[in-house]
Design an enzyme around this catalytic site. Structure first.
Site, short mmCIF file in Angstrom:
data_model
loop_
_atom_site.label_atom_id
_atom_site.label_comp_id
_atom_site.label_asym_id
_atom_site.label_seq_id
_atom_site.Cartn_x
_atom_site.Cartn_y
_atom_site.Cartn_z
N ASP A 129 14.52 -0.06 1.85
CA ASP A 129 15.10 -0.19 3.18
C ASP A 129 16.14 -1.31 3.13
O ASP A 129 17.23 -1.11 2.62
CB ASP A 129 13.96 -0.48 4.17
CG ASP A 129 14.32 -0.31 5.62
OD1 ASP A 129 15.51 -0.38 5.96
OD2 ASP A 129 13.41 -0.13 6.44
N LYS A 180 16.98 4.27 1.88
CA LYS A 180 17.59 4.23 3.21
C LYS A 180 18.77 3.26 3.16
O LYS A 180 18.69 2.12 3.62
CB LYS A 180 16.55 3.79 4.24
CG LYS A 180 16.98 4.02 5.68
CD LYS A 180 16.03 3.41 6.68
CE LYS A 180 14.72 4.15 6.80
NZ LYS A 180 13.89 3.60 7.90
N LYS A 226 0.81 -1.19 0.00
CA LYS A 226 0.00 0.00 0.00
C LYS A 226 0.86 1.26 0.00
O LYS A 226 0.41 2.32 -0.40
CB LYS A 226 -0.89 0.04 1.24
CG LYS A 226 -1.89 -1.07 1.35
CD LYS A 226 -2.66 -0.95 2.66
CE LYS A 226 -3.52 -2.17 2.87
NZ LYS A 226 -4.13 -2.16 4.19
#
Length: 179
Positions: free
Chosen positions: A102, A130, A42
């Site tokens: 990530d 990140k 999402k």
């Protein structure tokens, strides 16, 4: 919600400008190609919608839902496909739209999964990167911003399904998720 945010990293205006820049580059790079933009649900839904509105060439849109987090702040390392593509991607140029890269675990799995479907090419655009948390090597062709190793929310990115509707991207206060 605002009281739970430690710091705003990117304002709504800053995000809009970056999305326009990314869309312009993507439109150039995919001119004359059979582009399918695949939003990863999402988290990428707001970014994907804004990106698609700014892409100036023809493209198809599809979505996948994958999970490796659940309601945790740490990836489980186990990737599950919750919703697969609706269309055949064989021979098409795929652009995966992700909110944040990530550890890279989910995207690495997804790349392998989609490559088996004989797409012409598969690239990634991510609004946020990140790198401090990366666990696997991953080539992300288009990156909006690098972010620190902090818990990021807003503009589609959540913590336990909350904060997605913030119009900016911020750092969540640790006391919110360390309860």
């Amino acid at each position: 919600m605002k009281e739970d945010i430690k710091e705003v990293l990117f304002s709504s205006d800053t995000l809009s400008e970056k999305v326009r820049e990314l869309a312009e580059k993507i439109s150039e790079d995919y001119k004359g190609k059979d582009l399918v933009v695949v939003g990863i649900l999402k988290g990428s839904v707001i970014f994907a919608a804004e990106l698609i509105k700014n892409i100036s060439i023809q493209c198809e849109i599809d979505f996948m839902a994958v999970s490796s987090y659940g309601n945790s702040t740490e990836t489980s390392g186990v990737v599950r496909i919750l919703k697969d593509l609706d269309s055949n991607i064989e021979g098409k140029d795929i652009l995966i739209v992700e909110d944040i890269v990530d550890t890279g675990t989910t995207l690495k799995y997804l790349l392998g999964y989609l490559k088996a479907r004989k797409a012409n090419s598969i690239e990634i655009v991510s609004l946020l990167n990140k790198p401090a948390r990366r666990k696997v090597e991953l080539d992300v062709k288009y990156i909006g911003f690098e972010v620190p190793d902090a818990f990021i929310v807003g503009y589609g990115i959540d913590y336990a399904e909350r904060y997605r509707n913030l119009p900016y991207i911020g750092i969540l206060k640790p006391e919110v998720y360390e309860k």
